[in-house]
Write a protein that holds these residues in place. Structure first.
Motif, mmCIF file in Angstrom:
data_model
loop_
_atom_site.group_PDB
_atom_site.id
_atom_site.type_symbol
_atom_site.label_atom_id
_atom_site.label_comp_id
_atom_site.label_asym_id
_atom_site.label_seq_id
_atom_site.Cartn_x
_atom_site.Cartn_y
_atom_site.Cartn_z
ATOM 1 N N GLY A 172 -56.923 18.911 8.575
ATOM 2 C CA GLY A 172 -55.563 17.999 8.244
ATOM 3 C C GLY A 172 -55.344 17.851 7.129
ATOM 4 O O GLY A 172 -54.118 18.082 6.925
ATOM 5 N N PRO A 173 -56.006 17.569 6.181
ATOM 6 C CA PRO A 173 -55.424 17.334 4.703
ATOM 7 C C PRO A 173 -54.777 18.336 4.116
ATOM 8 O O PRO A 173 -53.619 18.323 3.491
ATOM 9 N N ALA A 174 -55.469 19.735 4.400
ATOM 10 C CA ALA A 174 -54.733 21.077 3.958
ATOM 11 C C ALA A 174 -53.494 21.258 4.890
ATOM 12 O O ALA A 174 -52.503 21.781 4.244
ATOM 13 N N PHE A 175 -53.235 21.169 6.000
ATOM 14 C CA PHE A 175 -52.263 21.239 6.838
ATOM 15 C C PHE A 175 -51.113 20.217 6.429
ATOM 16 O O PHE A 175 -50.028 20.779 6.472
ATOM 17 N N PHE A 176 -51.328 18.886 6.078
ATOM 18 C CA PHE A 176 -50.297 18.126 5.889
ATOM 19 C C PHE A 176 -49.757 18.154 4.315
ATOM 20 O O PHE A 176 -48.581 17.932 4.225
ATOM 21 N N ALA A 177 -50.742 18.765 3.554
ATOM 22 C CA ALA A 177 -50.293 19.004 2.113
ATOM 23 C C ALA A 177 -49.508 20.436 2.039
ATOM 24 O O ALA A 177 -48.620 20.251 1.300
ATOM 25 N N LEU A 178 -49.474 21.344 3.157
ATOM 26 C CA LEU A 178 -48.477 22.224 3.179
ATOM 27 C C LEU A 178 -47.211 21.943 3.508
ATOM 28 O O LEU A 178 -46.190 22.194 3.121
ATOM 29 N N LEU A 179 -47.340 20.664 4.545
ATOM 30 C CA LEU A 179 -46.010 20.302 4.907
ATOM 31 C C LEU A 179 -45.153 19.451 3.910
ATOM 32 O O LEU A 179 -44.050 19.545 3.510
ATOM 33 N N VAL A 180 -45.880 18.825 2.918
ATOM 34 C CA VAL A 180 -45.567 18.181 1.610
ATOM 35 C C VAL A 180 -44.857 19.150 0.669
ATOM 36 O O VAL A 180 -44.139 19.075 0.296
ATOM 37 N N GLN A 181 -45.676 20.256 0.613
ATOM 38 C CA GLN A 181 -45.169 21.287 -0.300
ATOM 39 C C GLN A 181 -44.192 21.877 0.064
ATOM 40 O O GLN A 181 -43.178 21.974 -0.837
ATOM 41 N N ARG A 182 -43.863 22.365 1.355
ATOM 42 C CA ARG A 182 -42.616 22.914 1.779
ATOM 43 C C ARG A 182 -41.442 21.749 1.654
ATOM 44 O O ARG A 182 -40.405 22.226 1.259
ATOM 45 N N PHE A 183 -41.705 20.463 1.911
ATOM 46 C CA PHE A 183 -40.637 19.578 1.746
ATOM 47 C C PHE A 183 -40.207 19.627 0.320
ATOM 48 O O PHE A 183 -38.882 19.300 -0.002
ATOM 49 N N VAL A 184 -41.061 19.419 -0.510
ATOM 50 C CA VAL A 184 -40.787 19.331 -1.912
ATOM 51 C C VAL A 184 -40.209 20.498 -2.351
ATOM 52 O O VAL A 184 -39.107 20.410 -3.207
ATOM 53 N N ASP A 185 -40.752 21.640 -2.005
ATOM 54 C CA ASP A 185 -39.970 22.949 -2.572
ATOM 55 C C ASP A 185 -38.460 22.963 -2.089
ATOM 56 O O ASP A 185 -37.692 23.248 -2.843
ATOM 57 N N ALA A 186 -38.163 22.544 -0.976
ATOM 58 C CA ALA A 186 -36.804 22.438 -0.141
ATOM 59 C C ALA A 186 -36.160 21.475 -1.095
ATOM 60 O O ALA A 186 -34.924 21.790 -1.235
ATOM 61 N N ALA A 187 -36.497 20.398 -1.444
ATOM 62 C CA ALA A 187 -35.910 19.389 -2.047
ATOM 63 C C ALA A 187 -35.464 20.001 -3.503
ATOM 64 O O ALA A 187 -34.234 19.391 -4.099
ATOM 65 N N VAL A 189 -35.177 22.941 -4.387
ATOM 66 C CA VAL A 189 -34.315 24.385 -4.400
ATOM 67 C C VAL A 189 -32.848 23.643 -3.971
ATOM 68 O O VAL A 189 -31.654 24.083 -4.555
ATOM 69 N N GLU A 190 -32.762 22.732 -3.036
ATOM 70 C CA GLU A 190 -31.476 22.455 -2.433
ATOM 71 C C GLU A 190 -30.793 21.329 -3.268
ATOM 72 O O GLU A 190 -29.522 21.272 -3.297
ATOM 73 N N THR A 191 -31.371 20.527 -4.301
ATOM 74 C CA THR A 191 -30.677 19.604 -4.961
ATOM 75 C C THR A 191 -31.125 19.463 -6.575
ATOM 76 O O THR A 191 -30.345 18.890 -7.317
ATOM 77 N N GLY A 192 -32.129 20.425 -6.872
ATOM 78 C CA GLY A 192 -32.263 20.496 -8.307
ATOM 79 C C GLY A 192 -33.235 19.261 -8.778
ATOM 80 O O GLY A 192 -33.370 19.153 -10.087
ATOM 81 N N ILE A 193 -33.926 18.619 -8.026
ATOM 82 C CA ILE A 193 -34.493 17.470 -8.255
ATOM 83 C C ILE A 193 -35.939 18.035 -8.968
ATOM 84 O O ILE A 193 -36.515 19.129 -8.519
ATOM 85 N N GLU A 196 -41.838 18.122 -10.027
ATOM 86 C CA GLU A 196 -42.937 17.016 -10.415
ATOM 87 C C GLU A 196 -42.502 15.632 -9.814
ATOM 88 O O GLU A 196 -43.370 14.911 -9.090
ATOM 89 N N GLU A 197 -41.245 15.494 -10.152
ATOM 90 C CA GLU A 197 -40.603 14.249 -9.567
ATOM 91 C C GLU A 197 -40.655 14.048 -8.138
ATOM 92 O O GLU A 197 -41.448 12.934 -7.448
ATOM 93 N N ALA A 198 -40.192 14.942 -7.423
ATOM 94 C CA ALA A 198 -40.374 15.147 -5.964
ATOM 95 C C ALA A 198 -41.692 14.933 -5.245
ATOM 96 O O ALA A 198 -41.815 14.440 -4.203
ATOM 97 N N THR A 199 -42.671 15.866 -6.043
ATOM 98 C CA THR A 199 -43.992 15.826 -5.588
ATOM 99 C C THR A 199 -44.679 14.336 -5.795
ATOM 100 O O THR A 199 -45.495 13.885 -4.664
ATOM 101 N N ARG A 200 -44.421 13.704 -6.806
ATOM 102 C CA ARG A 200 -44.921 12.117 -6.933
ATOM 103 C C ARG A 200 -44.422 11.275 -5.749
ATOM 104 O O ARG A 200 -45.182 10.613 -5.191
ATOM 105 N N MET A 201 -43.179 11.360 -5.199
ATOM 106 C CA MET A 201 -42.542 10.487 -4.431
ATOM 107 C C MET A 201 -43.045 11.089 -3.072
ATOM 108 O O MET A 201 -43.471 10.065 -2.088
#
Length: 276
Positions: A172-187, A189-193, A196-201
């Motif tokens: 599970g930790p790896a599965f949910f880490a992937l979800l977080v990674q994809r969420f952060v990647d999209a943030a 790309v889509e907004t320019g944040i 590292e800041e998006a990953t921390r939040m």
């Protein structure tokens, strides 16, 4: 009690580090061996007092409780080394899910347990899934769980549920880490944040969500209802995710189970040949 480790790779070293950092074990209470001796020597250098054994045989001769932390394909080699050396009062603990308790009880004359740890144990959290063989007395089970308690919540499970509980707890930790990674990647790309800041939040959000679900009295369903206002932004996001994720986790479980049974068949064949 002297605790031994055969295998100090990814999970073996995590267990050792976690047990020492939590105070559950002093380094001097640990003896460990690894095929690549440099790895166990590095552990001994970081934790003065830890004994770097020269062989698996030395671990079995010195330890009262022994964790075997090797891959399924390596089990036959390990058991061939230690089979004639184990004693009835010793406890062997496997952390490898496709190696069944019956496999070990057929090969060894000692007490057998199986524990599926999680990488979350490294930060003294998460579960440790515990299963026990027929020779384990209640006091043996209690002693093992007391050893694991400072780094995890020991949970007794039926061995037939090894795979699904491992999916939830260990994979599970790896599965949910992937979800977080994809969420952060999209943030990013889509907004320019900044990434590292998006990953921390997002990481702090995941930690807080876990606490809400374990200590805050929420269930996954009630947490969603509390955050999402009908017709609001979160509700729109949940609607999209519910659609896109439909059936995905069912397929995930089928894939992990298929791989488990493939590995189990290989282990069965290896142990059958060993018996013959």
């Amino acid at each position: 009690m002297k605790v031994g480790f055969i295998g100090t790779g990814s999970m073996g070293s995590i267990l050792i580090e976690a047990l020492i950092r939590s105070g559950a074990l002093a380094p001097s209470a640990i003896i460990a061996a690894n095929r690549t001796r440099e790895k166990v020597l590095a552990l001994a250098e970081r934790h003065p007092g830890l004994l770097a054994a020269r062989s698996n045989i030395e671990v079995v001769l010195e330890a009262d409780l022994i964790f075997i932390c090797v891959k399924p394909a390596e089990y036959k080699r390990v058991l061939d080394e230690i089979r004639k050396l184990t004693m009835p009062e010793q406890i062997i603990v496997s952390i490898t899910s496709p190696v069944l308790i019956r496999h070990l009880e057929e090969q060894l004359n000692c007490k057998i347990a199986k524990v599926i740890p999680s990488i979350t144990n490294f930060v003294q959290n998460g579960a440790a899934l515990c299963m026990y063989g027929t020779r384990m007395e209640e006091e043996d089970k209690t002693a093992l769980e007391e050893l694991l308690a400072p780094i995890s919540e020991p949970i007794r499970i039926d061995e037939k549920h090894t795979r699904i509980t491992s999916d939830l707890s260990s994979c599970g930790p790896a599965f949910f880490a992937l979800l977080v990674q994809r969420f952060v990647d999209a943030a990013a790309v889509e907004t320019g944040i900044p990434y590292e800041e998006a990953t921390r939040m997002a990481s702090r959000m995941l930690l807080g969500t876990g606490l809400l679900l374990t200590e805050g009295g929420f269930t996954p369903e009630t947490l969603q209802k509390r955050v999402a206002v009908p017709g609001g932004i979160t509700a729109e996001g949940l609607k999209l995710m519910d659609h896109e994720l439909d059936g995905m986790f069912n397929r995930l479980i089928r894939i992990t189970h298929a791989k488990f049974y493939e590995d189990l068949a290989k282990v069965d064949a290896a142990f059958l040949n060993a018996i013959e």
